[in-house]
Scaffold this motif. Sequence first.
Motif, PDB file in Angstrom:
ATOM      1  N   GLN A  21       0.825  -1.207   0.000  1.00 42.91           N
ATOM      2  CA  GLN A  21       0.000   0.000   0.000  1.00 42.91           C
ATOM      3  C   GLN A  21       0.858   1.256   0.000  1.00 42.91           C
ATOM      4  O   GLN A  21       0.584   2.224  -0.712  1.00 42.91           O
ATOM      5  CB  GLN A  21      -0.938  -0.019   1.204  1.00 42.91           C
ATOM      6  N   VAL A  22       1.912   1.257   0.839  1.00 47.15           N
ATOM      7  CA  VAL A  22       2.802   2.423   0.881  1.00 47.15           C
ATOM      8  C   VAL A  22       3.503   2.607  -0.457  1.00 47.15           C
ATOM      9  O   VAL A  22       3.627   3.727  -0.979  1.00 47.15           O
ATOM     10  CB  VAL A  22       3.824   2.266   2.031  1.00 47.15           C
ATOM     11  N   LEU A  23       3.953   1.482  -1.042  1.00 50.13           N
ATOM     12  CA  LEU A  23       4.649   1.573  -2.322  1.00 50.13           C
ATOM     13  C   LEU A  23       3.704   2.033  -3.438  1.00 50.13           C
ATOM     14  O   LEU A  23       4.086   2.802  -4.327  1.00 50.13           O
ATOM     15  CB  LEU A  23       5.266   0.216  -2.661  1.00 50.13           C
ATOM     16  N   SER A  24       2.461   1.590  -3.409  1.00 47.22           N
ATOM     17  CA  SER A  24       1.486   2.028  -4.406  1.00 47.22           C
ATOM     18  C   SER A  24       1.213   3.526  -4.291  1.00 47.22           C
ATOM     19  O   SER A  24       1.142   4.247  -5.296  1.00 47.22           O
ATOM     20  CB  SER A  24       0.193   1.232  -4.240  1.00 47.22           C
ATOM     21  N   ALA A  25       1.054   4.013  -3.042  1.00 45.79           N
ATOM     22  CA  ALA A  25       0.846   5.452  -2.848  1.00 45.79           C
ATOM     23  C   ALA A  25       2.064   6.249  -3.294  1.00 45.79           C
ATOM     24  O   ALA A  25       1.934   7.346  -3.876  1.00 45.79           O
ATOM     25  CB  ALA A  25       0.541   5.729  -1.376  1.00 45.79           C
ATOM     26  N   LEU A  26       3.272   5.733  -3.072  1.00 45.71           N
ATOM     27  CA  LEU A  26       4.489   6.417  -3.515  1.00 45.71           C
ATOM     28  C   LEU A  26       4.535   6.505  -5.036  1.00 45.71           C
ATOM     29  O   LEU A  26       4.888   7.558  -5.610  1.00 45.71           O
ATOM     30  CB  LEU A  26       5.711   5.676  -2.966  1.00 45.71           C
ATOM     31  N   HIS A  27       4.196   5.423  -5.719  1.00 48.15           N
ATOM     32  CA  HIS A  27       4.186   5.460  -7.186  1.00 48.15           C
ATOM     33  C   HIS A  27       3.166   6.459  -7.714  1.00 48.15           C
ATOM     34  O   HIS A  27       3.414   7.175  -8.702  1.00 48.15           O
ATOM     35  CB  HIS A  27       3.884   4.064  -7.731  1.00 48.15           C
ATOM     36  N   ALA A  28       1.999   6.526  -7.071  1.00 50.06           N
ATOM     37  CA  ALA A  28       0.988   7.490  -7.505  1.00 50.06           C
ATOM     38  C   ALA A  28       1.486   8.926  -7.326  1.00 50.06           C
ATOM     39  O   ALA A  28       1.299   9.786  -8.216  1.00 50.06           O
ATOM     40  CB  ALA A  28      -0.302   7.262  -6.714  1.00 50.06           C
ATOM     41  N   ASN A  29       2.140   9.219  -6.209  1.00 47.88           N
ATOM     42  CA  ASN A  29       2.661  10.569  -5.973  1.00 47.88           C
ATOM     43  C   ASN A  29       3.794  10.912  -6.937  1.00 47.88           C
ATOM     44  O   ASN A  29       3.935  12.072  -7.344  1.00 47.88           O
ATOM     45  CB  ASN A  29       3.132  10.698  -4.533  1.00 47.88           C
ATOM     46  N   ILE A  30       4.611   9.941  -7.314  1.00 47.18           N
ATOM     47  CA  ILE A  30       5.673  10.195  -8.295  1.00 47.18           C
ATOM     48  C   ILE A  30       5.070  10.630  -9.622  1.00 47.18           C
ATOM     49  O   ILE A  30       5.532  11.597 -10.269  1.00 47.18           O
ATOM     50  CB  ILE A  30       6.564   8.954  -8.447  1.00 47.18           C
ATOM     51  N   GLN A  31       4.020   9.933 -10.065  1.00 47.74           N
ATOM     52  CA  GLN A  31       3.376  10.314 -11.319  1.00 47.74           C
ATOM     53  C   GLN A  31       2.775  11.721 -11.230  1.00 47.74           C
ATOM     54  O   GLN A  31       2.875  12.526 -12.169  1.00 47.74           O
ATOM     55  CB  GLN A  31       2.285   9.294 -11.671  1.00 47.74           C
ATOM     56  N   ASP A  32       2.139  12.042 -10.090  1.00 45.96           N
ATOM     57  CA  ASP A  32       1.538  13.370  -9.936  1.00 45.96           C
ATOM     58  C   ASP A  32       2.599  14.469  -9.970  1.00 45.96           C
ATOM     59  O   ASP A  32       2.434  15.507 -10.632  1.00 45.96           O
ATOM     60  CB  ASP A  32       0.761  13.437  -8.615  1.00 45.96           C
ATOM     61  N   VAL A  33       3.686  14.269  -9.254  1.00 47.33           N
ATOM     62  CA  VAL A  33       4.739  15.295  -9.212  1.00 47.33           C
ATOM     63  C   VAL A  33       5.369  15.486 -10.591  1.00 47.33           C
ATOM     64  O   VAL A  33       5.595  16.615 -11.054  1.00 47.33           O
ATOM     65  CB  VAL A  33       5.792  14.929  -8.155  1.00 47.33           C
ATOM     66  N   PHE A  34       5.656  14.399 -11.297  1.00 41.90           N
ATOM     67  CA  PHE A  34       6.276  14.512 -12.617  1.00 41.90           C
ATOM     68  C   PHE A  34       5.312  15.178 -13.611  1.00 41.90           C
ATOM     69  O   PHE A  34       5.732  15.956 -14.467  1.00 41.90           O
ATOM     70  CB  PHE A  34       6.699  13.137 -13.108  1.00 41.90           C
ATOM     71  N   ASN A  35       4.053  14.895 -13.510  1.00 38.80           N
ATOM     72  CA  ASN A  35       3.084  15.548 -14.386  1.00 38.80           C
ATOM     73  C   ASN A  35       2.966  17.028 -14.057  1.00 38.80           C
ATOM     74  O   ASN A  35       2.781  17.866 -14.953  1.00 38.80           O
ATOM     75  CB  ASN A  35       1.711  14.876 -14.256  1.00 38.80           C
ATOM     76  N   THR A  36       3.085  17.361 -12.773  1.00 41.10           N
ATOM     77  CA  THR A  36       2.980  18.769 -12.370  1.00 41.10           C
ATOM     78  C   THR A  36       4.084  19.607 -13.005  1.00 41.10           C
ATOM     79  O   THR A  36       3.855  20.731 -13.498  1.00 41.10           O
ATOM     80  CB  THR A  36       3.028  18.881 -10.843  1.00 41.10           C
ATOM     81  N   PHE A  37       5.275  19.045 -13.037  1.00 42.79           N
ATOM     82  CA  PHE A  37       6.416  19.800 -13.578  1.00 42.79           C
ATOM     83  C   PHE A  37       6.694  19.473 -15.044  1.00 42.79           C
ATOM     84  O   PHE A  37       7.724  19.866 -15.588  1.00 42.79           O
ATOM     85  CB  PHE A  37       7.662  19.522 -12.729  1.00 42.79           C
ATOM     86  N   GLY A  38       5.800  18.767 -15.691  1.00 40.70           N
ATOM     87  CA  GLY A  38       5.916  18.519 -17.125  1.00 40.70           C
ATOM     88  C   GLY A  38       7.052  17.615 -17.530  1.00 40.70           C
ATOM     89  O   GLY A  38       7.561  17.709 -18.660  1.00 40.70           O
ATOM     90  N   VAL A  39       7.470  16.711 -16.645  1.00 42.08           N
ATOM     91  CA  VAL A  39       8.550  15.770 -16.973  1.00 42.08           C
ATOM     92  C   VAL A  39       7.904  14.435 -17.337  1.00 42.08           C
ATOM     93  O   VAL A  39       7.140  13.873 -16.556  1.00 42.08           O
ATOM     94  CB  VAL A  39       9.524  15.598 -15.796  1.00 42.08           C
ATOM     95  N   GLN A  40       8.214  13.973 -18.540  1.00 43.29           N
ATOM     96  CA  GLN A  40       7.608  12.744 -19.001  1.00 43.29           C
ATOM     97  C   GLN A  40       8.491  11.533 -18.679  1.00 43.29           C
ATOM     98  O   GLN A  40       9.718  11.628 -18.686  1.00 43.29           O
ATOM     99  CB  GLN A  40       7.331  12.811 -20.500  1.00 43.29           C
ATOM    100  N   ILE A  41       7.811  10.430 -18.355  1.00 48.62           N
ATOM    101  CA  ILE A  41       8.501   9.165 -18.069  1.00 48.62           C
ATOM    102  C   ILE A  41       8.309   8.269 -19.279  1.00 48.62           C
ATOM    103  O   ILE A  41       7.232   7.711 -19.500  1.00 48.62           O
ATOM    104  CB  ILE A  41       7.923   8.509 -16.798  1.00 48.62           C
ATOM    105  N   MET A  42       9.367   8.174 -20.105  1.00 50.68           N
ATOM    106  CA  MET A  42       9.274   7.426 -21.362  1.00 50.68           C
ATOM    107  C   MET A  42      10.014   6.090 -21.320  1.00 50.68           C
ATOM    108  O   MET A  42       9.950   5.316 -22.256  1.00 50.68           O
ATOM    109  CB  MET A  42       9.842   8.269 -22.514  1.00 50.68           C
ATOM    110  N   SER A  43      10.785   5.845 -20.297  1.00 56.41           N
ATOM    111  CA  SER A  43      11.553   4.606 -20.224  1.00 56.41           C
ATOM    112  C   SER A  43      10.630   3.468 -19.859  1.00 56.41           C
ATOM    113  O   SER A  43       9.528   3.689 -19.337  1.00 56.41           O
ATOM    114  CB  SER A  43      12.660   4.759 -19.184  1.00 56.41           C
ATOM    115  N   PRO A  44      11.000   2.216 -20.126  1.00 54.18           N
ATOM    116  CA  PRO A  44      12.323   1.823 -20.666  1.00 54.18           C
ATOM    117  C   PRO A  44      12.365   1.698 -22.172  1.00 54.18           C
ATOM    118  O   PRO A  44      13.339   1.179 -22.704  1.00 54.18           O
ATOM    119  CB  PRO A  44      12.543   0.468 -20.009  1.00 54.18           C
TER     120      PRO A  44
END
Length: 555
Positions: free
Chosen positions: A498-521
């Motif tokens: 649960q903690v790891l799932s919430a961390l992954h969700a927050n990573i996506q939100d923060v990266f979207n906020t600052f316009g950084v795309q995750i294109m890997s791998p």
Amino acid sequence: MKFVLAICFAVLQGLSMSAWAQAAAPYPATFPAPATAAAPSAAPTSTLRFYNRPLITFRGELGGVSAPDRAGRALVRLKDQLDMDGPHQVSRKADSMGVLVQIDGATTFVVTPAEVDATQQETLDMAAAKAQRALESAIAQSKESRNLDAILKALGWSAAASVIALALWWGLQRLHTAVGRKLLQLSAEHATKLQVGGITLVNRNRVVAMVRGAITLVLRLMLFLVAYQWLSFVLGRFPFTRVWSEALNGYLLDFALGAGNAIVGAVPGLFTACVIFYLARLLTRGLDNFFERVLEGEHTLAWLDADVAVPTRRIAKVLVWLFALAMAYPYLPGAGTEAFKGLSVLVGLMISLGASNLVGQAASGLILTYGRVYRKGEYVQLASQEGTVTEMGMFATRIRTGLGEELTISNTSILAGTTKNYSRAVQGAGYVVDTTVTIGYDTPWRQVHAMLIDAALRTEGILTHPAPQVFQTALSDWYPVYRLVCQAVPEEPRPRAQVLSALHANIQDVFNTFGVQIMSPQYIADPATPKTVPPAQWAPEPASPPADAPQRTSA
């Protein structure tokens, strides 16, 4: 009345003569067929029987006459001597051939040194005296079988014994019913009273079933004894079957004496074994008290801590009982018998053949326990499975995953693989949470570090001290590899998933906020438009927007 008695006497006389003929007829074992050759390893033997009673066993030749021929000739002489009038007095007379057994001064058979049973440590005179007594009993039985008064008396005693046996049988049945009903009632009433701390120690139905079985067993045993004694008494009333009655009584008496002697002889050894087991019990109680104090922190030892106190106590108690069993084994009843030895060999063979894997599992469990690889409550990765350790056994370990599953993993597979412990390296209680992302080289690494740390601090359950850290673990062909490591100690125990799932969700939100795309791998080239989600589109229907997300503006 006299006519009826005469007819009965004639019938009984006919039966008696039939029994006489049966007793006088040669037995197959006494007179083997002439074509049958004797075993070359031992001389043939033959037993002289009269009126179903063995008189003597001939074991050797006499004057060139074999043992079977001696028995046949002695039987013919005996029949001829009893057919003649006279007192039929049996006597013994010493002779150069041995001891002559005679009836009214005429020799019936000769007891030679070959007939002496060396295993019974008897002498020639003892063997002759034994044969004389057997012959006297057989002659008395033959006379009794031709006596009408004796036969009628035997029939009367048999009828009386049958009536008594039936009365005892009926009485025992009634007694069984009455006593059984009372005992079952008492057991049902008192079974529920055996409680400790409100917990019933014994099941009522099981107690009732055990009492019913015990009563039935006692009844059947008593009925068997009644039938056994009735049969022995009736057989003893008639001459031809009296030897069977003597055999039945002798067997029962020998069995009772043997059982009694065995019980009395086993008492000293059994007492010694009980003393050994009692001392072992006292020692195990002392070990329990000692290890309880270790668990409570009253005793502190450099080589023993609270984590291994429980398995160490179990191992110590097992060793104590094994040592006690080895010490008490020679004193147990029947330990020296061949059956007991064979059973011990069979059990040892079964353990050696079928318990090799079991022993390997136990050895692996001891290595993991005393190697302190992990403890109960720690979050680990075992055999490619992650979860919280809930139970550490000698043969297997149980873990509970973040998805609510409980996995049982054998200790041998754990020892053969690599174990990751996410709780051992943290400061205090808790566990390590880590994740990996890959971002292109066109994004400044400092910005990536800041965004990952921001996402970690937004996650409920992630600690701010020690602070989350970001490591660049590789510089691949198309992107660097960033690894976020932080520590989680939830206020309430929550699965790591649960903690790891919430961390992954927050990573996506923060990266979207600052316009950084995750294109890997699968990054090859920059797309025509950035692959990011604008904040206004973070919660389309039917999802609900997060509290810190900007509100959607209408067109």
